[in-house]
Design an enzyme around this catalytic site. Structure first.
Site, PDB file in Angstrom:
ATOM      1  CG  HIS A 236     -36.544  14.226   7.921  1.00 37.54           C
ATOM      2  ND1 HIS A 236     -37.415  14.280   6.859  1.00 37.54           N
ATOM      3  CD2 HIS A 236     -36.047  12.967   7.933  1.00 37.54           C
ATOM      4  CE1 HIS A 236     -37.435  13.091   6.269  1.00 37.54           C
ATOM      5  NE2 HIS A 236     -36.613  12.282   6.896  1.00 37.54           N
ATOM      6  NE  ARG A 256     -37.891  13.265   0.460  1.00 41.28           N
ATOM      7  CZ  ARG A 256     -36.798  13.490   1.161  1.00 41.28           C
ATOM      8  NH1 ARG A 256     -35.714  13.946   0.565  1.00 41.28           N
ATOM      9  NH2 ARG A 256     -36.772  13.282   2.454  1.00 41.28           N
TER      10      ARG A 256
END
Lengths: 602, 259
Positions: A236, A256
């Site tokens: 990740h 994000r």
């Protein structure tokens, strides 16, 4: 020897999202169900999922539908997926999300009272049903409360050692031990569903808890099932990097999705430099264009920060390598300069607290330091898409332990939906298998005794090694040799070292009593960890290309020849360290009507 | 790097005592890091529960210097200088070392009457954010059971566990009672069998909650008002009759078109 024994129609190993959903399904079909979990109920790794569960409900963007979701999933997986799993997942996840509300889930809402959906990497439309940044908690609590209200037997803090066959080689149950007392316990079942989650604990920097030791992967292999795509490990992009003690701890992609951007030490939004050709047509070319997209997906193309995870993780890795990293070896994730403090605290409450309390960083005023962390294994037990059946008769697998659904790289948000879609299907599959009548007879007592003897051996040795030393060395070796970027010589070295680890495991000495002894528990985890690491290393060595969660420094491009099959591993099922045999297993041929969906969207 | 002395309670149901360990402590570490270091070196059999190490699963609750806290969220540098004492949660029977028998809580969970919603419309229920926000606060609960540990109704009176659900389950009942779709009525149960009346609002539970849920103010007090009103107040009694009728027609409410 006689041990405490229980019989069920369906035995479910693992009490995360997939296991609990499977239990509900089997129970609703009138079967008796027993659930085994290594921890307390409600603590499984599902609880760590933050951002949301992907389902093309079209609540925010009515243009969204299962076909777009299918296409996104296949592209994200670099076409290594079992297409049928991706298809079923895209079609069925909306219904699986909606039914959770009947059982008490409270998702965040749109203005007109529907389930709100958020943007995530690789998904064309805002698609993730969520509750702030604690969606996994909502999922597990909802399923847990449903399972409890149905009166299901849950055996907590029971660690399964081995699956056991009947005389004809069907999976007939398992042998386990109660962690609280150290006493052995056996379970007989007509069908067994593995829902044991992942294997990330074998890497040093990981978002996985102690439970992610790959028990299910290894037990399935030992019981005669195949493992596929084991080299495909998701790192990740955003794990914490500082303080060291929390390095690897997950920072949700929702940061994000909600407007956070990645910057290097020069303050540059570097992701614009890392847009691979296959994503160029749909990715913004300037900051201005990208920033419009958050408010209206038709006004600009997607920000490059929301490319699939493998792309972003590699980019971060390259920036740090080029000397543009942060003081602690990561890059900056900045939402502070982009969104109001109140918005950040409301949308990302756990992230706010996590950074405030563990790192002393206020994410509403400062950037976070982040870097890639081992997060998810795309590879797993090869299953039949519709039924979750494995190659071992009577054995089913769902959730992270199953392979195929996500191909070479999983999109964020596709895991929670995977759990409920295929958890339900595993429950159905097991029920159909039982209804067909050809179910297992009594368990093979020799297999039970062998597993018990193996588990007790570390107590009996006069001297030997501390299991914690072996675990630490294994994690360091896998991080160094089979990490985010791989190369032939390091992989070959890893294979040699894994043989040495195998010998060290046979010389473990456990001190103390059997009751709640974490050292002993780790000693019983290590054979599974090493088995999984071997399969990962073999796959990574053979896959001489870069694809999704498998990146080779010496073979940086994707090779279309490698997109035609999965590497499938099996053993003769003797000892835990029996040789692993690896074959090419051809991908399912995709029907024309689905191929068209991928073509159209290119 | 610094050395720290950890005084950890070791033992089982038959008794035990503190054991001292001198351990390295690095910058930024939490209590659980130091406990793990003890496991990896001096005492591999030191029993403690943990899972996520991120304050999300609620497994690693213990009493640090006498105060219930999550070991994974308690930074060593926030503790006063000198030895650090770690003991298991006091309210629950000891299994071994820092691990306690929390089955009381799972038994309570089995007694909770489930959500009873109207049939789901084909495209899902409609609920508005302002109607689910309070329930979401209660659903932040990570089931660390520290509120149960610290609640003196059961901490000081073992016998009360027979007829007292405790703060964790009062927020669960409050969540269900306030759920926009629920048609179940648990008020008599809460008053008669779950012992809501025993709580005298000292707010100890709220103070230890790692999720900062306002257990007393937002759950227990409104629940007390709801339960007591329903029982003693004739107007409320009448209102309840009417509300019940309204609840029965919740089916219609759920499919109302969006404004």
């Amino acid at each position: 020897m006689t041990y405490e024994h229980h019989d069920y129609d369906v035995l479910i190993i693992g009490a995360g999202g997939a296991g609990l959903r499977a239990a509900i399904e089997a129970k609703q079909r009138g079967l008796s169900v027993g659930i085994l979990t290594k921890s307390l109920l409600g603590k499984a790794h599902t609880v760590m999922a933050e951002g949301g569960m992907a389902a093309a409900m079209g609540n925010v963007y009515p243009e969204d539908n299962w076909m777009v979701h299918f296409r996104d999933t296949m592209r994200g997986g670099k076409y290594l997926n079992n297409y049928r799993m991706a298809e079923l997942h895209a079609k069925e996840s909306p219904a699986r999300v909606l039914e959770l509300e009947q059982w008490g889930a409270l998702f965040d809402r749109t203005k007109d009272g529907k389930i709100l959906q958020r943007d995530f990497g690789g998904h064309r439309y805002a698609r993730l049903a969520h509750v702030g940044d604690r969606t996994g908690l909502e999922l597990i609590r909802t399923l847990q409360q449903k399972v409890v209200s149905m009166g299901t037997d849950v055996f907590m803090e029971v660690k399964v050692l081995r699956l056991v066959h009947d005389a004809d080689g069907r999976v007939a149950g398992c042998v386990a031990y109660r962690r609280q007392t150290g006493e052995f316990i056996t379970f007989g079942a007509k069908a067994v569903i593995l829902a044991t989650g992942g294997a990330g604990k074998s890497w040093k920097f990981t978002s996985n808890s102690w439970e992610g030791t790959g028990d299910g992967h290894a037990m399935a292999l030992w019981a005669g099932a195949n493992l596929i795509d084991m080299e495909c490990i998701q790192f990740h992009p955003t794990g914490m990097v500082w303080p060291l003690s929390v390095r690897g701890l997950l920072v949700t992609e929702g940061v994000r999705g909600d407007g956070g951007v990645l910057r290097n030490s020069e303050g540059k939004r570097f992701m614009f430099d890392y847009v691979a050709p296959m994503f160029r047509a749909e990715t913004a070319e300037s900051e201005e264009e990208a920033d419009k997209w958050y408010y209206d997906h038709t006004a600009g193309r997607r920000p490059p920060e929301l490319l699939p995870r493998d792309e972003v993780a590699r980019a971060i890795n390259a920036e740090v390598k080029a000397g543009r990293g942060t003081p602690h070896g990561g890059v900056y994730l900045d939402i502070a300069t982009r969104r109001p403090a109140e918005f950040i605290r409301r949308r990302l409450p756990s992230m706010y607290h996590q950074f405030m309390e563990l790192a002393g960083v206020d994410i509403t005023t400062e950037a976070m330091e982040i870097g890639p962390t081992c997060h998810y294994i795309m590879g797993g037990v090869q299953v039949e898409a519709d039924t979750a059946a494995t190659a071992a008769r009577g054995l089913f697998a769902a959730g992270e332990v199953a392979g195929g659904m996500h191909g070479a790289n999983r999109l964020g948000g596709n895991s929670l939906s995977d759990l409920v879609v295929f958890g339900k299907r595993a429950g159905e599959g097991a029920a159909q298998y039982i209804a067909a009548g050809d179910v297992a007879g009594p368990m093979n007592a020799h297999q039970v005794e062998a597993a018990v003897a193996e588990a007790l051996a570390p107590f009996d040795r006069e001297a030997g090694e501390n299991p914690y030393d072996i675990q630490r060395d294994l994690q360091e070796m896998m991080q160094a040799n089979v990490g985010i970027i791989r190369t032939q010589s390091e992989l070959e070295d890893a294979a040699i070292q894994l043989d040495a680890f195998t010998e060290r495991v046979k010389n473990i000495k456990v001190k103390g009593p059997r009751a709640y002894n974490p050292g002993w528990n780790l000693a019983t985890d290590l054979p599974a960890m090493i088995t999984v690491c071997k399969a990962v290393t073999i796959g990574a060595t053979l896959r001489k290309e870069s694809r999704g969660g498998h990146t080779r420094e010496d073979y940086p491009g994707a090779d279309p020849e490698f997109a035609k099959f999965n590497f499938a591993h099996s053993t003769d099922g003797g000892n835990w360290d029996s040789d692993i045999v690896t074959k090419e297993s051809a991908l399912l041929a995709m029907p024309e009507e689905l191929k068209v969906l991928l073509e159209e969207a290119k | 790097m610094a050395e720290v002395t950890m005084r950890v309670w070791r033992g089982d149901a038959n008794g035990g005592d503190f054991e001292s360990y001198s351990v390295t402590q690095n910058e930024g570490e939490v209590v659980l890091d130091v406990i793990h270091r003890i496991q990896a070196t001096d005492a591999p059999d030191l029993a403690c529960r943990w899972n996520c190490k991120a304050g999300k699963c609620g497994s690693c609750a213990a009493e640090i210097n006498g105060k219930p806290q999550l070991m994974c969220m308690t930074r060593m540098d926030t503790l006063p200088e000198g030895p650090v004492t770690v003991t298991p949660m006091k309210t629950f029977p000891i299994i071994r070392d820092l691990v306690t028998d929390v089955s009381f809580n799972f038994a309570q969970a089995e007694k909770v009457p489930a959500l009873l919603p109207p049939p789901m419309p084909e495209d899902g229920y409609r609920m508005y954010q302002e109607d689910v926000t309070r329930g979401q606060e209660f659903r932040k609960c990570i089931e660390c059971f520290m509120c149960q540990d610290v609640c003196h109704v059961i901490r000081d009176h073992e016998g009360n566990k027979q007829h007292y659900a405790g703060p964790r389950f009062f927020i669960r009942y409050a969540e269900l009672e306030m759920h926009p779709l629920d048609t179940n009525d648990r008020r008599d149960l809460i008053r008669e069998e779950m012992g809501l009346g025993y709580c005298n609002i000292t707010k100890c539970c709220t103070e230890v909650c790692p999720e900062h849920i306002k257990i007393t103010d937002n759950a227990i007090i409104p629940l007390k008002e709801r339960v007591v009103d329903a029982h003693y107040d004739p107007v409320a009694w009448l209102g309840r009759k009417i509300r019940r009728r309204t609840k029965r027609s919740a089916d219609d409410a759920a499919v109302q078109p969006a404004p």
